[in-house]
Write a protein that holds these residues in place. Structure first.
Motif, PDB file in Angstrom:
ATOM      1  N   ALA A 127      17.640  51.592 -47.743  1.00 40.03           N
ATOM      2  CA  ALA A 127      16.649  50.828 -47.267  1.00 40.03           C
ATOM      3  C   ALA A 127      16.317  49.539 -48.034  1.00 40.03           C
ATOM      4  CB  ALA A 127      15.285  51.788 -47.496  1.00 40.03           C
ATOM      5  N   THR A 173      16.680  46.093 -46.018  1.00 35.27           N
ATOM      6  CA  THR A 173      15.471  45.299 -45.808  1.00 35.27           C
ATOM      7  C   THR A 173      15.641  43.841 -46.209  1.00 35.27           C
ATOM      8  OG1 THR A 173      14.089  47.531 -45.882  1.00 35.27           O
ATOM      9  CG2 THR A 173      12.933  45.521 -46.083  1.00 35.27           C
ATOM     10  N   THR A 224      15.354  41.011 -43.576  1.00 35.20           N
ATOM     11  CA  THR A 224      14.141  40.154 -43.770  1.00 35.20           C
ATOM     12  C   THR A 224      14.736  38.590 -44.135  1.00 35.20           C
ATOM     13  OG1 THR A 224      12.855  41.831 -44.831  1.00 35.20           O
ATOM     14  CG2 THR A 224      11.879  39.807 -44.883  1.00 35.20           C
ATOM     15  N   ASN A 283      17.878  45.685 -37.576  1.00 38.37           N
ATOM     16  CA  ASN A 283      16.703  45.249 -38.355  1.00 38.37           C
ATOM     17  C   ASN A 283      16.634  43.501 -38.145  1.00 38.37           C
ATOM     18  OD1 ASN A 283      15.224  47.401 -39.112  1.00 38.37           O
ATOM     19  ND2 ASN A 283      16.470  47.698 -40.934  1.00 38.37           N
ATOM     20  N   VAL A 311      12.776  42.007 -37.601  1.00 38.61           N
ATOM     21  CA  VAL A 311      11.944  41.271 -38.541  1.00 38.61           C
ATOM     22  C   VAL A 311      11.800  39.673 -37.707  1.00 38.61           C
ATOM     23  CG1 VAL A 311      12.127  39.871 -40.586  1.00 38.61           C
ATOM     24  CG2 VAL A 311      12.941  42.033 -40.461  1.00 38.61           C
ATOM     25  N   ALA A 315       9.275  42.977 -42.917  1.00 31.48           N
ATOM     26  CA  ALA A 315       9.945  43.714 -43.855  1.00 31.48           C
ATOM     27  C   ALA A 315       9.484  45.068 -43.847  1.00 31.48           C
ATOM     28  CB  ALA A 315       9.692  42.961 -45.333  1.00 31.48           C
ATOM     29  N   ALA A 352      11.083  46.923 -41.061  1.00 26.62           N
ATOM     30  CA  ALA A 352      12.600  46.913 -41.277  1.00 26.62           C
ATOM     31  C   ALA A 352      12.774  48.230 -42.289  1.00 26.62           C
ATOM     32  CB  ALA A 352      13.251  45.901 -41.868  1.00 26.62           C
ATOM     33  N   LEU A 353      11.872  48.374 -43.328  1.00 27.55           N
ATOM     34  CA  LEU A 353      11.887  49.362 -44.388  1.00 27.55           C
ATOM     35  C   LEU A 353      11.701  50.619 -43.504  1.00 27.55           C
ATOM     36  CD1 LEU A 353      12.093  49.989 -47.370  1.00 27.55           C
ATOM     37  CD2 LEU A 353       9.796  50.199 -47.246  1.00 27.55           C
ATOM     38  N   SER A 392      14.674  51.573 -41.106  1.00 33.29           N
ATOM     39  CA  SER A 392      15.753  51.957 -41.868  1.00 33.29           C
ATOM     40  C   SER A 392      15.631  53.625 -42.598  1.00 33.29           C
ATOM     41  CB  SER A 392      16.315  51.224 -43.157  1.00 33.29           C
ATOM     42  OG  SER A 392      16.949  51.737 -43.899  1.00 33.29           O
TER      43      SER A 392
END
Lengths: 271, 296, 360
Positions: free
Chosen positions: A75, A79, A83, A148, A152, A198, A201-202, A205
């Motif tokens: 992650a 991320t 990002t 991701n 983002v 972010a 994305a985290l 993930s």
């Protein structure tokens, strides 16, 4: 903002009732899940007493701890990379009118969002096996970044679109270099968007199951996939316990981001 | 380095061109890393899947690239795949409709509270939204089992029995999982409404329902469309929910594709179905955006 | 755009050329007790005594990572894809011959296996691996029907009809294995055919049979069928002998539940340990095999998973009740009804497709 007259009182009460039910629908299953994580028996349905045993069992479960470690590494790396790449992509799309392949890129950027999980899982598996790349943490990270970046980019673009370009032009006049203008003006302005991206994305993930299960190798299983596998193999309250911890973690993430947002809007330019 | 902005200096076409080109190059450079990444790790794999759809299946199921044929693609229209596709589409549509019906009043209610309460309620909606999808699905697996609370309640009321491993279970799971995706766009759209318009409508039409239907509903359409897409697409390709709540009995497109890469060992067919489902979704999304643009 | 597509095509051609065509499988050369890295074990779930893993880790100073599969075909798909490098896998009999033929297994270095002599000769040199070139037996058992006495009564016909012609009182509480060869095999046996038929008509008949009663099936599960039986989710379950007994033992339900090998016949199988060619640590794998072949460890295995052991030296250490249980160690007469699953060559995929058809 003008007064939001809703409707008749009856309708209003109906809406309130409906909303209460919806909240109940959202939270009841989670509450049950948490409650049974303290169950003193191997069953997740029949209450037989209170215990912390399952939580104590977690650190001793090597496979589970390894999964947590994997999740965090995956992650974090995916991320950060997505990002950065996603923000750059958003800037390129929103702040530069024309460049080579812009339209292709714009279209390409939307695909990972539209594409179904399974299709993406399949493509990446085929890709890695065709290259004889052995599956493991690296392939998982590469895969997560792949989807991701788009998410983002979308979030940052939305933020950029809402900004007044005059601010950045003024900054360009004020500061000698473009990088300085970016760092002093643009970046702080888009920071909520970047952080939002972010966070998204985290979460994506940590949440991912299908794509990850296709591209993982032995020992590289992250938490979500490990829990998924266990759910299918046989359920004991340890799954409830680890799920509760996951819920608490995401709650803290949400609340944390809210706090940051509140502080941000108080102190930055144009907040 | 920015050209010095001296208001009196003559701006030659040459200088402007140079500046334009420099800007174009900068834009390209900025996008290049992600562009390259997506080409390598997205576009190429995607093309590979398309290619594999035409490969033939070896004895052990691995694709044989040397032997091209249309076998797998033709299998796309055979009864097995069509039955699964039909079931998946129907279920995804049902999920979307249920989510819409449940989410709209809910979003409306939140959007019409005072700002402080609104934000508080939103936080409570966000929390499940950000929680792990798998955990939320698991929560329902427990509730829907033989000894689960949901089952017990249903039995007490005499309405339903054990629902686990049936289609309704998958529907509940899907609605539960995707409801936040419908609530948030709806909320955003409703919150942005110009309430003076709504009030005017209410003055115009005698019944509140008509005002709603003629003004509020159409104005909130972007939210409805966005929410529907955000629910329909993942619901169509769902894998985890039917797998956990459906008991390997409810085979949806997602499960079918995964199975081709596992026990069934038919990579070409799995690739063909993956491509097909992606093309359909792409088509549907583009169509939606086109119609939305036209009517706005 | 044109330059783009050319570049893309070139890249793809390059990648197609990157495919590996290595077909030669070298035999391993390992010293007894040697280790060359950590062990990645790919096994059925709940098939190994959890105490054995840390015991091995401590004795040899390596760490063991376990991954689980629930069907031979899934395991084959993963090993074939080659991406995941497992050091030791546990395929069933017919799968060994399939994998060996595909060149997926490493010929074993018998010199590294000091405990080989512990094995019962009945279980060495079996048709799927005549010289035990690639595999060593792990456990063996049967596939039959587990049930709750409450649902079927005491006086029932020990037949596959329990599943395929279910009493309406328990329809909807039946589970079948999520395994093409096993499930279709059961139907084939009920219809009087061999589980290794290569006749499409016979297979189609089996498919129609299951499709006819599929509404009565609660789920297809190879992982939890025994847990579902003892927890009451199902009352009649198709599954593997040892898993049932382990579950009965755990809830002390020997009076409430039972297991039968149906009269029409059933499948007997032998699971084996083998080393894939993609193994990173083949010597550690050999050492692990040797470790399992140890008399006491082999007994620990059986005492945990309630399956029969092919290890004759383990007998003194196995629980007496297990040794005497005829359901776990079927008498010779029972073997008349039992059939081993065998590789059906090109027909294998028909079985897989048949199961997909049933489930859709």
């Amino acid at each position: 903002m003008s007064e939001r007259s809703t409707t008749t009182r009856l309708l209003d009460r109906w809406l309130a009732g409906h909303s209460t039910l919806v909240f109940l629908f959202f939270y009841a299953p989670l509450v049950v899940l948490v409650v049974f994580s303290f169950n003193d028996s191997r069953f997740v349905n029949r209450w037989e007493g209170f215990t912390f045993d399952w939580y104590r069992a977690i650190p001793q479960d090597a496979a589970l701890m390894n999964a947590v470690k994997n999740s965090l590494i995956i992650a974090l790396v995916s991320t950060i990379v997505s990002t950065v790449l996603g923000t750059m992509a958003a800037l390129a799309l929103e702040r530069y009118r024309r460049w080579l392949g812009k339209r292709t890129f714009d279209a390409l950027l939307y695909l990972p969002v539209i594409i179904p999980d399974v299709t993406m899982a399949v493509m990446l598996l085929i890709f890695f096996t065709q290259l004889n790349q052995s599956l493991g943490i690296t392939t998982i990270i590469l895969s997560h970044i792949a989807f991701n970046i788009s998410f983002v980019a979308i979030v940052v673009r939305a933020r950029l679109a809402n900004l007044d370009p005059l601010l950045e032009e003024a900054a360009a006049d004020l500061y000698a270099g473009r990088w300085q203008a970016f760092r002093r003006v643009t970046l702080p302005l888009i920071l909520p968007g970047v952080l939002g991206g972010a966070l998204l994305a985290l979460t994506l993930s940590l949440d991912d199951v299908v794509i990850t299960s296709f591209v993982q190798g032995p020992g590289s299983t992250p938490l979500a996939v490990e829990v998924f596998a266990r759910i299918k193999r046989g359920v004991t309250p340890i799954i409830n316990a680890i799920s509760t911890l996951m819920l608490v973690a995401s709650m803290m993430l949400v609340l944390g981001s809210l706090v940051i947002q509140r502080r941000q809007s108080g102190s930055t330019v144009g907040g | 380095m920015r050209r010095a902005a001296a208001p009196d200096a003559p701006v030659t076409a040459e200088l402007e061109h140079a500046a334009e080109r420099a800007a174009r190059w900068r834009g390209f450079r900025l996008a290049l890393p992600s562009f390259a990444y997506l080409i390598v790790l997205f576009a190429i794999p995607l093309i590979l899947v398309g290619v594999y759809s035409f490969a033939s299946r070896s004895r052990t199921g691995a694709p044989e690239l040397s032997d091209w044929n249309l076998d797998s693609v033709s299998k796309l229209v055979d009864s097995t795949v069509l039955a699964i596709a039909w079931r998946s589409t129907w279920l995804a549509l049902l999920t979307t409709v249920v989510c819409l019906l449940v989410a709209y009043p809910f979003a409306y209610y939140i959007a019409t509270r005072s700002p402080r309460i609104r934000n508080l309620l939103l936080v409570f909606v966000m929390i499940p939204f950000w929680s792990n999808f798998l955990v939320r699905t698991y929560a329902w697996k427990v509730l829907l089992g033989a000894d689960g609370l949901f089952t017990k309640v249903g039995e007490a009321l005499g309405i339903w029995g054990q629902l686990l491993f049936t289609l309704p279970a998958v529907l509940i799971g899907l609605v539960y999982g995707f409801l936040p995706f419908m609530v948030l766009p709806l909320y955003a759209a409703i919150e942005r409404l110009d309430w003076s318009l709504v009030e005017a409508a209410r003055d115009l039409y005698a019944s509140g329902w008509k005002a709603f239907r003629k003004v509020t509903l159409p104005l909130s359409r972007p939210g409805i469309i966005a929410g529907s897409i955000l629910v329909f697409i993942p619901a169509l390709g769902a894998y985890v929910t039917p797998d956990i709540l459906g008991g390997a009995k409810t085979v949806l497109l997602g499960n079918h594709i995964v199975n081709q890469f596992l026990a069934a060992r038919n990579w070409p067919l799995g690739s063909a179905v993956s491509m097909a489902i992606m093309i359909v979704m792409l088509f549907a999304t583009v169509l939606y955006f086109r119609t939305q643009a036209r009517t706005l | 755009m044109k330059r783009f597509s050319i570049a893309l095509m070139t890249l793809m051609l390059l990648m197609a050329a990157c495919g590996d065509d290595d077909d030669v499988v070298e035999a391993a050369a390992c010293d007894p007790g040697a280790t060359d890295g950590d062990l990645d074990l790919y096994n059925w779930s709940e098939y190994i005594d959890p105490e054995l893993i840390p015991a091995f880790e401590e004795q040899y100073g390596v760490s063991v990572t376990e991954t689980f599969f629930d069907s031979n075909e899934t395991m084959l798909a993963q090993v074939e894809a080659g991406g995941a490098a497992y050091d030791l896998v546990v395929p069933s009999d017919y799968m060994i011959s399939i994998m060996a033929e595909e060149g997926l297994l490493v010929p074993l270095d018998k010199g590294a296996l000091t405990n080989l002599g512990n094995l019962d000769p009945t279980f060495t040199g079996l048709p799927f691996d005549p010289d035990n070139e690639f595999s060593v037996p792990y456990q063996w058992g049967t596939t039959g029907i587990g049930f709750a006495y409450e649902a079927v009564g005491d006086d029932f016909d020990p037949s596959w009809a329990l599943i395929f012609e279910p009493d309406p009182s328990y329809a909807g509480q039946i589970s079948l294995l999520n395994d093409a060869r096993e499930t279709l095999g059961a139907a084939l046996k009920y219809l009087g055919y061999s589980v290794n038929t290569t006749s499409q008509e016979e297979l189609d008949e089996a498919v129609e049979l299951i499709k006819g009663m599929r509404d009565a099936i609660a789920k297809y599960d190879s992982d939890q069928f025994e847990d579902d039986l003892v927890s009451g989710e199902t009352v009649v379950a198709h599954g593997w002998s040892g898993d049932f007994f382990a579950a009965f033992d755990e809830v002390d339900g020997w009076e409430d539940f039972g297991y039968i090998i149906p009269q029409e016949g059933a499948v007997a199988w032998v699971d084996n340990m083998a080393i894939p060619t993609t193994a990173d640590a083949p010597c550690t794998a050999h050492t692990f095999i040797d470790f399992i072949l140890d008399a006491e460890n082999g007994a620990a295995l059986t005492n945990f998973n309630f399956y029969a052991s092919p290890n004759v030296a383990s007998e003194p250490f196995i629980d007496a009740e297990i040794l005497e249980d005829e359901a776990i160690y079927p008498p010779d007469e029972a073997f008349d009804r039992l059939e081993f699953i065998a590789d059906t060559g090109d027909f294998e995929l028909q079985y897989q497709d048949a199961l997909t058809e049933i489930k859709s």
